[in-house]
Each structure stands twice: as C-alpha cells, then as structure tokens.
Design a protein around this motif. Structure first.
Motif, PDB file in Angstrom:
ATOM      1  N   LEU A 204       0.832  -1.205   0.000  1.00 25.32           N
ATOM      2  CA  LEU A 204       0.000   0.000   0.000  1.00 25.32           C
ATOM      3  C   LEU A 204       0.867   1.257   0.000  1.00 25.32           C
ATOM      4  CD1 LEU A 204      -2.742  -0.957   2.611  1.00 25.32           C
ATOM      5  CD2 LEU A 204      -2.964  -0.924   0.127  1.00 25.32           C
ATOM      6  N   TYR A 205       0.442   2.247  -0.753  1.00 23.54           N
ATOM      7  CA  TYR A 205       1.093   3.560  -0.773  1.00 23.54           C
ATOM      8  C   TYR A 205       0.022   4.618  -0.534  1.00 23.54           C
ATOM      9  CZ  TYR A 205       5.377   1.598  -2.742  1.00 23.54           C
ATOM     10  OH  TYR A 205       6.538   0.887  -2.936  1.00 23.54           O
ATOM     11  N   PRO A 206      -0.231   4.990   0.719  1.00 22.98           N
ATOM     12  CA  PRO A 206      -1.288   5.966   0.988  1.00 22.98           C
ATOM     13  C   PRO A 206      -0.989   7.310   0.319  1.00 22.98           C
ATOM     14  CG  PRO A 206      -0.527   4.916   3.007  1.00 22.98           C
ATOM     15  CD  PRO A 206       0.427   4.531   1.936  1.00 22.98           C
ATOM     16  N   GLU A 207      -2.013   7.903  -0.250  1.00 21.61           N
ATOM     17  CA  GLU A 207      -1.894   9.222  -0.852  1.00 21.61           C
ATOM     18  C   GLU A 207      -2.660  10.220   0.009  1.00 21.61           C
ATOM     19  OE1 GLU A 207      -0.068  10.204  -3.408  1.00 21.61           O
ATOM     20  OE2 GLU A 207       0.726   8.175  -3.647  1.00 21.61           O
TER      21      GLU A 207
ATOM     22  N   MET B 234      17.236  14.820   6.300  1.00 18.32           N
ATOM     23  CA  MET B 234      16.212  15.820   6.050  1.00 18.32           C
ATOM     24  C   MET B 234      14.948  15.197   5.461  1.00 18.32           C
ATOM     25  SD  MET B 234      17.838  18.148   7.397  1.00 18.32           S
ATOM     26  CE  MET B 234      16.649  19.464   7.249  1.00 18.32           C
ATOM     27  N   GLN B 235      15.108  14.097   4.721  1.00 15.38           N
ATOM     28  CA  GLN B 235      13.925  13.371   4.256  1.00 15.38           C
ATOM     29  C   GLN B 235      13.138  12.821   5.442  1.00 15.38           C
ATOM     30  OE1 GLN B 235      15.915  10.586   1.758  1.00 15.38           O
ATOM     31  NE2 GLN B 235      15.970  11.934  -0.024  1.00 15.38           N
ATOM     32  N   SER B 236      13.844  12.314   6.441  1.00 16.53           N
ATOM     33  CA  SER B 236      13.165  11.807   7.631  1.00 16.53           C
ATOM     34  C   SER B 236      12.541  12.939   8.434  1.00 16.53           C
ATOM     35  CB  SER B 236      14.146  11.011   8.505  1.00 16.53           C
ATOM     36  OG  SER B 236      14.518   9.810   7.874  1.00 16.53           O
ATOM     37  N   LEU B 237      13.183  14.104   8.456  1.00 15.12           N
ATOM     38  CA  LEU B 237      12.586  15.244   9.144  1.00 15.12           C
ATOM     39  C   LEU B 237      11.254  15.622   8.492  1.00 15.12           C
ATOM     40  CD1 LEU B 237      12.704  17.447  11.295  1.00 15.12           C
ATOM     41  CD2 LEU B 237      14.015  18.854   9.706  1.00 15.12           C
ATOM     42  N   ARG B 238      11.187  15.506   7.169  1.00 18.58           N
ATOM     43  CA  ARG B 238       9.910  15.785   6.491  1.00 18.58           C
ATOM     44  C   ARG B 238       8.839  14.805   6.968  1.00 18.58           C
ATOM     45  NH1 ARG B 238       7.147  18.139   2.426  1.00 18.58           N
ATOM     46  NH2 ARG B 238       8.827  19.599   2.003  1.00 18.58           N
ATOM     47  N   PHE B 239       9.200  13.535   7.133  1.00 11.14           N
ATOM     48  CA  PHE B 239       8.231  12.581   7.673  1.00 11.14           C
ATOM     49  C   PHE B 239       7.808  12.984   9.086  1.00 11.14           C
ATOM     50  CE2 PHE B 239      10.288   9.124   4.877  1.00 11.14           C
ATOM     51  CZ  PHE B 239       9.411   9.400   3.847  1.00 11.14           C
ATOM     52  N   ALA B 240       8.784  13.402   9.887  1.00 14.95           N
ATOM     53  CA  ALA B 240       8.484  13.768  11.277  1.00 14.95           C
ATOM     54  C   ALA B 240       7.561  14.977  11.350  1.00 14.95           C
ATOM     55  CB  ALA B 240       9.783  14.053  12.033  1.00 14.95           C
ATOM     56  N   LEU B 241       7.655  15.863  10.374  1.00 15.02           N
ATOM     57  CA  LEU B 241       6.833  17.068  10.366  1.00 15.02           C
ATOM     58  C   LEU B 241       5.494  16.863   9.664  1.00 15.02           C
ATOM     59  CD1 LEU B 241       9.577  19.755   9.636  1.00 15.02           C
ATOM     60  CD2 LEU B 241       8.392  19.358  11.793  1.00 15.02           C
ATOM     61  N   GLN B 242       5.305  15.681   9.063  1.00 13.60           N
ATOM     62  CA  GLN B 242       4.004  15.397   8.462  1.00 13.60           C
ATOM     63  C   GLN B 242       2.947  15.258   9.557  1.00 13.60           C
ATOM     64  OE1 GLN B 242       3.917  12.047   5.827  1.00 13.60           O
ATOM     65  NE2 GLN B 242       5.451  12.893   4.434  1.00 13.60           N
ATOM     66  N   PRO B 243       1.727  15.641   9.260  1.00 13.44           N
ATOM     67  CA  PRO B 243       0.658  15.459  10.245  1.00 13.44           C
ATOM     68  C   PRO B 243       0.522  13.997  10.643  1.00 13.44           C
ATOM     69  CG  PRO B 243      -0.086  16.807   8.389  1.00 13.44           C
ATOM     70  CD  PRO B 243       1.255  16.251   8.009  1.00 13.44           C
ATOM     71  N   ALA B 244       0.252  13.764  11.899  1.00 17.49           N
ATOM     72  CA  ALA B 244       0.133  12.389  12.389  1.00 17.49           C
ATOM     73  C   ALA B 244      -1.143  11.744  11.861  1.00 17.49           C
ATOM     74  CB  ALA B 244       0.137  12.379  13.915  1.00 17.49           C
ATOM     75  N   VAL B 245      -1.023  10.494  11.438  1.00 16.84           N
ATOM     76  CA  VAL B 245      -2.160   9.714  10.977  1.00 16.84           C
ATOM     77  C   VAL B 245      -2.689   8.910  12.168  1.00 16.84           C
ATOM     78  CG1 VAL B 245      -2.899   7.846   9.458  1.00 16.84           C
ATOM     79  CG2 VAL B 245      -1.283   9.563   8.630  1.00 16.84           C
ATOM     80  N   VAL B 246      -3.980   8.990  12.429  1.00 13.68           N
ATOM     81  CA  VAL B 246      -4.568   8.299  13.584  1.00 13.68           C
ATOM     82  C   VAL B 246      -5.760   7.474  13.127  1.00 13.68           C
ATOM     83  CG1 VAL B 246      -3.784  10.035  15.245  1.00 13.68           C
ATOM     84  CG2 VAL B 246      -6.013  10.302  14.137  1.00 13.68           C
ATOM     85  N   ASN B 247      -6.208   6.618  14.021  1.00 12.39           N
ATOM     86  CA  ASN B 247      -7.400   5.787  13.793  1.00 12.39           C
ATOM     87  C   ASN B 247      -7.283   4.972  12.495  1.00 12.39           C
ATOM     88  OD1 ASN B 247      -8.553   6.953  16.114  1.00 12.39           O
ATOM     89  ND2 ASN B 247      -9.374   8.649  14.908  1.00 12.39           N
TER      90      ASN B 247
ATOM     91  N   PRO C 146      -0.741  -4.757  13.495  1.00 11.49           N
ATOM     92  CA  PRO C 146      -1.578  -3.626  13.085  1.00 11.49           C
ATOM     93  C   PRO C 146      -0.722  -2.459  12.592  1.00 11.49           C
ATOM     94  CG  PRO C 146      -2.286  -4.489  15.217  1.00 11.49           C
ATOM     95  CD  PRO C 146      -0.991  -5.170  14.889  1.00 11.49           C
ATOM     96  N   ILE C 147      -1.187  -1.788  11.550  1.00 10.16           N
ATOM     97  CA  ILE C 147      -0.486  -0.602  11.046  1.00 10.16           C
ATOM     98  C   ILE C 147      -0.695   0.540  12.030  1.00 10.16           C
ATOM     99  CG2 ILE C 147      -0.332   1.073   9.170  1.00 10.16           C
ATOM    100  CD1 ILE C 147      -1.326  -1.047   7.263  1.00 10.16           C
ATOM    101  N   ASN C 148       0.402   1.108  12.524  1.00 12.84           N
ATOM    102  CA  ASN C 148       0.272   2.224  13.463  1.00 12.84           C
ATOM    103  C   ASN C 148       0.932   3.495  12.953  1.00 12.84           C
ATOM    104  OD1 ASN C 148       2.958   1.532  13.751  1.00 12.84           O
ATOM    105  ND2 ASN C 148       2.709   0.649  15.802  1.00 12.84           N
ATOM    106  N   VAL C 149       1.412   3.482  11.715  1.00 15.70           N
ATOM    107  CA  VAL C 149       2.018   4.695  11.163  1.00 15.70           C
ATOM    108  C   VAL C 149       1.903   4.661   9.644  1.00 15.70           C
ATOM    109  CG1 VAL C 149       4.324   3.665  11.065  1.00 15.70           C
ATOM    110  CG2 VAL C 149       4.088   6.147  11.113  1.00 15.70           C
ATOM    111  N   LEU C 150       1.603   5.813   9.066  1.00 17.83           N
ATOM    112  CA  LEU C 150       1.558   5.970   7.621  1.00 17.83           C
ATOM    113  C   LEU C 150       2.251   7.275   7.252  1.00 17.83           C
ATOM    114  CD1 LEU C 150      -2.162   4.986   6.813  1.00 17.83           C
ATOM    115  CD2 LEU C 150      -0.138   3.633   6.287  1.00 17.83           C
ATOM    116  N   TYR C 151       3.029   7.253   6.179  1.00 17.02           N
ATOM    117  CA  TYR C 151       3.674   8.454   5.672  1.00 17.02           C
ATOM    118  C   TYR C 151       3.367   8.605   4.191  1.00 17.02           C
ATOM    119  CZ  TYR C 151       6.419   8.338   9.968  1.00 17.02           C
ATOM    120  OH  TYR C 151       6.811   8.311  11.277  1.00 17.02           O
ATOM    121  N   GLN C 152       3.297   9.836   3.757  1.00 12.98           N
ATOM    122  CA  GLN C 152       3.058  10.105   2.342  1.00 12.98           C
ATOM    123  C   GLN C 152       4.140   9.442   1.480  1.00 12.98           C
ATOM    124  OE1 GLN C 152       0.806  11.429   0.555  1.00 12.98           O
ATOM    125  NE2 GLN C 152       1.693  12.210  -1.317  1.00 12.98           N
TER     126      GLN C 152
END
Length: 794
Positions: free
Chosen positions: A262-265, A444-457, A476-482
């Motif tokens: 899966l690649y969430p958009e 810096m790529q990882s910093l962009r992930f860290a600054l992405q809004p948190a995905v919940v539920n 269970p999936i507990n994290v998603l990044y763009q």
C-alpha cells in the motif's frame, strides 16, 4: 588488533575460498542464494566457524551442503535438538553442518562446518527471502551485508553468537561473485549500486525483466547495495501466492497467502502545511567508531537539523557511548538563544565516549515527561554495533505510544536489526548512510516525515467473496507516511463460491479529515513466485510471536509459564512447517555416509568477516573508558578487550526515582566534559558554501546583511548594500538574496535546505513587505541567477 571467538594459536590458512551469490528480485521481494566454498587445507579433520550478517527481516528458507557429487539438504529442527545432533555427529566423525540465528540479534547467523577431512572441499548453500525497503526516491534497496563489526557487549550479559564476531584488517581472503535477475509487472527504469556493475541487460522489449552482474575483482570489503527503480513503483499492488498441496490441511503453507503493498496518498491541502510543533530529541552515537569523518558529518547534520526546526518547538541533544550526556536536563524551547547555545556545543562534540551503549540514554529520555501538544520525535544516529538489540527494540516498542523513532545506520556494518527495528517499533522511518553517501539528504527526508501530520485511527478491512475468509498475519499498522509503503500479509482460507476479486480498504484520520484508500486485487494466484510470500508471511508472524514471548518472559509465573511454553511450541511448529529460521530452531545437515576416526578434539578455525577498525591516534579515538586511560601518561593504556569494559554513568547505576535528583548534576558534568572536549578538538574542516549559509541563518528564518553572508556569495558587503532596493530593510534583502542563491545555485541539494527555505519565506511573509518582484530581479542580476518570485514561495 583483537580477535574474538574460537581461534588457534597459529595463523592457519582460512578454509573459506569463495562466495557466489544469485539474487532474483520479483517486484518488492528478493530471493537470495549464497554458495560458500570451503576447503580444508590442513593435515587433520577441521571444524570451521563462520559468523556473518544477513538482512534483519530475511527469512532463511534453505540450507544444504554438497561434498563432491553428494548433496545433503538440511532440515529445520528445534534448536537444542539440532545442536545435540550436530555435536553427536561431529564427535563420531560424521560431517555435519549447523546454521543458527543469534538469540541477541536476528541479523547475525553462525555457520558451523564440522569434520571436514584433510584436503576435502564442501559447498554450502544458504537461500533466504527478504522484503526490499523503499527509499525516499521510490527506489527499492537490496543490501548484501559484507561487514560485521564487533558488537559492544554490556558487562555481565551472557555471551552468544555475536560475541564470536571477528575483527579483521584489510580485505578478506575469499572472493565474491554476484548476479542479479529482476522481474516485475512494472517496467524497470534502471539499477544503481554502491559497487561497480556490468551493463544492465534487458531480456524483453517491455523492460520488465533484466539481468546484471557485479564487475569482476570486487574484494567484498563493504556492503553491496543495489537500488532498483521501477516505473510507477509507488502504485499499490497485490501478490496472491498458491500454497503447497502436501502441507497439512488448514496450515499456512497449504492455503494461499496474499501480500498487499500500500502507498497511501494524502490530500494535497493537508500536505501543503507541515507541523510547527513537536519535541525533537537528537541522539548521537559518540563512540570511538564514530571518529573522524563520521562525527564531522554528524555535526554538519545537527547544524542543518537545528536550523530547520520550527520556532516554538522543543528540542534536546544526547551523546552516548559507554556513558551518555545531554545538552539540557530536559528539552528546551527552540529560540535564538537556545539554538546558539546548542550549536556551540555541537561544534565541540567529539567521538570520545568509549563503547556503544544505547539502552541507558533511551531509558533516560523515556523517563522524561512529554510536552502537551508537542509530539516527541526521536532521531537516533549510530553505527549500530550493540549486542542487546532485542532489549533495545522491546524498550522502544514499550514507549511507542509516546513518540516516533527515526533511526540512521552510519557506515558499513551497521546492524540492520537495530536500525530498522527501532524505526519499526517506534513508528518512524529507517535510513542507512554507507560509503560516500552524504548523511544530510537522508536525515532531512526523515525530518519531512516527522513534520508530516500524524495519521490516527488506522483501520484495515477486507472484502472477499462468500466462502473466503482472511487472517491478517502482519501487526496492526500504526504509522503511515506520504509516499511510503506498508506491507500486509493475509492468510486466505476457504473456497470461493464464484467471486474472483477481493478488496482491502485502509481508513484513517488526518488532521480531523477522514481518508480512504482502496485496492482491488485478483484472487487468482500469481505465477512463478515460488513460496517467497508464504515464507515472508511466516517470518512476520514468527517475529511477532518472538516479541510477545520476550514480553512474557519478564512475568513468567503460574499460568504464564504454560502460555510461554505454548508460544514457543507455536514458533517451532511454524518455523518447521514453513522451513524458515527462528530463534528457537536451527538448520541441521548430517552426512550419514561419512565417518572417520577422530583422535582428540577437532581443530577449530574462525573465518574472518571483514570488519574495519580504525587505528587509534589519540585517547579520543579509542574504545576505552576513563578508568582505562592514564591521564598522567597519555600514551599508556590498560590492556583489555574493548567489548568487555563497562563504564557506568550516574544514569546507569541509580534508580528511576533517583534520576530526577541528579539531573542537574549530570548537566554540570556535561559542561565539565565540554571543557575537556575543547582541549581535544581538532580544527574545524572547511565548510562548504551551503553549510556556511545555513550556519548564518537566525532561528526565526532570516539572515543579517553583513560581510560573512556576502562572502558566501563571493561578494563584498558594500556590493550587497549598494544594490539594496530602498523599500526593504537589510534583513529582508539579505534573506531574499539567500533564497535566490539557494534556488539558483544549490537546487540539486534542495532536499537538504528545504526547511531552511520554508522558514525564510515564511519570515519574509510576516514582514508585510510590499511588492518584491523588483527586489527579486535585482537579486538575480547581483547573484547571476534566474529564479522567479513564485519559485521562492514568497
């Protein structure tokens, strides 16, 4: 140079002569077959031991030995049973082969080759399957580990396989050949590598299959990295793999298994604004193996990170080795003063803290209360050479609810189990920096992930035809990044009453917005996948069970003992059925046709794995504690194994309740250490122009108009001042010029300065300056650039 493990007193010929590797990449999965050629060049029977690395998530699924024309295929058995059979076979003169996984770290294996006759050769073949990690540029990374560094072992811990790791100097005395075959439904764009490859050969006109070989002459003195690029690789996909009809009814190996990629958009309007809050804790390995270029690159990376943080967030910096230190007793608010203080301390940092002991600083960080509305983001940098990997991962998992963990493996030989495991358990992202790779872009790529809004539920739902059900095998999936992949394994059961399509639906919330991603897939099994998906699915389930077992080990009493026994039995059963390795099983092969008289103990020979260790040049370059170092005579060191000493800091020996009392004392101790660091620090290397510019930026995002800024542009301060338009003040003009220079002269490094530029553009916007179009034109002429106002984001 110190060697570890089973050794003879003489420097005898090494029995391993060559390694031949064949890699078959099928979409997101690689099947790797390694053949190791042994020869006994001594005058009596020999036992050879070879401790080597594999990818952390690999599922070893085949082990065999060929002696002459006879091939012996190993079987998976319960670990102690396999060891007993191996010992019995060797003591009776039979040739035997044992392959087992380290109990401490799943990326380290030991191969025992027993009772090779004088002059006899044996070809040992190991096959494993592994998932390919997705990189930020959407390539898939395959790594063939070559380097196995000695792993720091805390005092008092039990010796295991990782304690047998050898350290060698120079190249290993065996050769490597490597061939790669890639196939995918998507066209292959290109293959890149950290090593020299022969030209890529496409087998079909649609570019869906290709082969490539490692160029001859490779010394196998570094990890071999391959990066596979597909067209549209970020599209979701599914592979349904048929089971084995001879497997027990209802078992995982009998039924079909599906692997979903899966690649969430994320919605564009959500992604356009990154978070402005958070607590950022940077944990830097300062052991001696980080000396010289590694620590300098780490310091440059911390400079970029500190300059890229949003105003008003919180931050702290830890350094660890055999003890740990921190800049502040607790994280402080990010502003100009705290940033300046931190940068002064970063400049003085040295790789002078001895061994590698990561558990205690993590415990200290987790003992600190979190700031409300400021999610904790942990960035861990290490060359990843610790023995207690599973204990570290369990700690990260235990605190997963309170933080995200982004991990970085630095240099050859970084433990994939530690680096990928911390990111997985901490719902973050892992990066590896090897060879001549720059650390800054990946961080810096990882910093962009860290600054992405948190995905919940996050929820995953299956829609399947009547008669078919699914058991989800993945945690269970507990994290998603763009743009990042999530893999889900499912065990399909039953028979369809007519439908041939399934659907998996992922739902989640993003900044209070509900988002739904769906993938429709065909239930007909994909051809030519072998059992790779089944084995990876089994490996995923085994890893989850092993972690549950370790958690239960801490409270084994009464009914728990029975539960743990059942869990171990389930792991062994699954490992044996699937034919994949686990911590409770081992591969055992015995040549029952061979038998020779053994007089006295077998000669034991360790096969060295390449492990570069820097030669100490000063006290700060050595794996030694303070008590090993004679400050009166700097050239005199206590003798001893650097893996055995154990310097305890106050945070190591005091209880959790006592740590708050001594936190201020530790802060004072850190300041005292800084003064020592000043004496040891080497002159700063010449910074590149980008880092010079970044170092001049204020925490708010602006620059000052002065001679140091002009020097970056190759101008004088007067040249900048004389060209300044009348309607803007000096700081706005300086910041505008910095932006023009970045976009006009350093666009190829944009990933490194993207947040620096965003802060600058935001600051200019807050100054409520009028039309800046004329200023941009003047700046372009002055700096010889051609960028537009829209490009600058102002």
């Amino acid at each position: 140079m110190v060697n570890y493990g089973l050794l003879s007193q003489k420097n005898e010929p090494v029995p391993l002569k060559s390694i031949s590797v064949e890699v078959r990449v099928q979409d997101h999965v690689a099947t790797v077959s390694s053949t190791l050629q042994y020869v006994n060049e001594e005058e009596r029977p020999l036992e050879a031991l070879f401790v080597f690395p594999l990818p952390a998530d690999a599922a070893v699924c085949h082990f065999s030995a060929k002696i002459g024309e006879q091939e012996i295929v190993a079987e998976v058995q319960e670990r102690e049973t396999a060891r007993d059979r191996y010992d019995d076979a060797v003591s009776s003169g039979q040739q035997a082969f044992l392959l087992e996984e380290s109990e401490e770290s799943p990326d380290v294996f030991r191969l025992s080759v027993g009772c090779l006759s004088p002059g006899q050769s044996a070809a040992v073949t190991i096959i494993y399957v592994t998932e390919l990690a997705v990189q930020a540029d959407h390539s898939l990374r395959f790594c063939l580990p070559a380097v196995l560094n000695p792993r720091y072992t805390p005092a008092g811990s039990a010796a295991g396989i990782v304690s047998e790791i050898s350290s060698g100097c120079g190249s290993v005395p065996y050769t490597l050949t490597l061939s790669v075959h890639v196939s995918s439904p998507k066209p292959i764009s290109k293959l890149e590598s950290s090593c020299t490859l022969d030209p890529l050969v496409f087998l079909h006109s649609d570019h869906t299959q290709a082969t490539v070989n490692l160029s001859p002459g490779h010394m196998f003195d570094k990890d071999v990295e391959l990066f596979v690029y597909y067209q549209d690789t970020h599209q979701p996909s599914a592979i349904v793999e048929a089971g084995v009809t001879t497997a027990p009814s209802g078992s995982l190996m009998r039924d079909p298994v599906v692997m979903i990629s899966l690649y969430p958009e994320f919605p564009e309007e959500v992604m356009s604004s990154l978070a402005t809050q958070g607590e950022f804790v940077f944990v830097m390995d300062r052991s001696a193996s980080m000396s010289n270029t590694r620590i300098e690159s780490a310091k440059d990376t911390l400079l970029l990170l500190l300059k890229s943080l949003p105003m008003g967030c919180y931050f702290n910096i830890y350094g660890f080795g055999s003890r740990f230190e921190f800049f502040y007793p607790k994280s402080v608010k990010y502003n100009q003063d705290t940033m300046d203080q931190a940068l002064r301390r970063v400049k003085e940092m040295q790789a002078d803290l001895g061994g590698t002991k990561i558990l205690q600083p993590l415990k200290h960080i987790y003992s600190q209360p979190c700031y409300p509305d400021h999610p904790r983001q942990l960035f861990i940098f290490t060359d990843g050479e610790v023995k207690n990997t599973k204990e570290v991962l369990d700690l990260v998992k235990h605190h997963a609810h309170s933080h995200r963990c982004f991990s970085f493996g630095i240099g050859e030989g970084a433990s994939t189990a530690l680096i990928t495991g911390m990111a997985r358990e901490g719902s973050g992202h892992a990066q590896f920096i090897t060879g001549t790779n720059r650390m800054q872009p990946k961080v810096m790529q990882s910093l962009r992930f860290a600054l992405q809004p948190a995905v919940v539920n996050i929820s995953v739902d299956w829609t399947l035809p009547d008669g078919i059900t699914v058991d989800t095998l993945s945690p269970p999936i507990n994290v998603l990044y763009q743009g990042q992949r999530s893999l889900i394994y499912g065990h399909l059961k039953g028979e369809s009453s007519g439908g041939s399509e399934g659907t998996v639906t992922v739902k989640y919330s993003l900044k209070d917005q509900p988002v739904t991603n769906q993938l429709h897939f065909c239930l007909k099994p994909t051809e030519e996948t072998g059992l790779a998906v089944h084995r990876l699915a089994a490996r995923t389930l085994i890893r989850s069970l092993e972690q549950e077992e370790r958690s239960g080990d801490r409270v084994v009493f009464g009914i728990w003992s029975s539960i743990m026994d059942k869990m171990k039995s389930r792991i062994v059963e699954l490992s044996v059925q699937a034919g994949v390795s686990s911590v409770h099983t081992a591969f055992i092969a015995i040549n029952k046709d061979s038998r020779q008289t053994v007089k006295g103990p077998l000669l034991q020979r360790r096969v060295p794995t390449y492990a570069p260790i820097p030669v100490p040049h000063s006290a700060s370059d050595c794996w030694l504690s303070d008590e090993d170092y004679d400050y009166e005579s700097p050239d005199i060191f206590d003798d001893g194994d650097y893996n055995d000493y154990d310097y305890e800091s106050p945070a190591d020996v005091y209880s959790d309740e006592e740590r708050d009392v001594i936190s201020k004392t530790e802060a004072v101790l850190f300041c005292q250490t800084e003064s020592v660091g000043e004496k040891r620090a080497a002159p700063d290397p010449q910074k590149d122009l980008l880092l010079q510019l970044v170092s001049l930026q204020k925490a708010s995002g602006c620059w000052e108009l002065d001679a140091t800024l002009a020097d970056v542009f190759g101008k004088t301060e007067d040249e900048l001042t004389n060209q300044k338009p009348a309607q803007v003040d000096g700081s706005v003009w300086a910041t505008l010029l910095a932006l023009i220079w970045l976009y006009g002269c350093k666009i190829e490094q944009q990933v490194e300065w993207q947040f620096v530029a965003m802060k600058a553009a935001s600051w200019i916007g807050s100054q409520k300056v009028g039309d800046l179009s004329q200023c941009v034109c003047v700046g372009n002429v002055l700096l010889g650039c051609q960028v537009t106002k829209e490009t600058l984001g102002i």
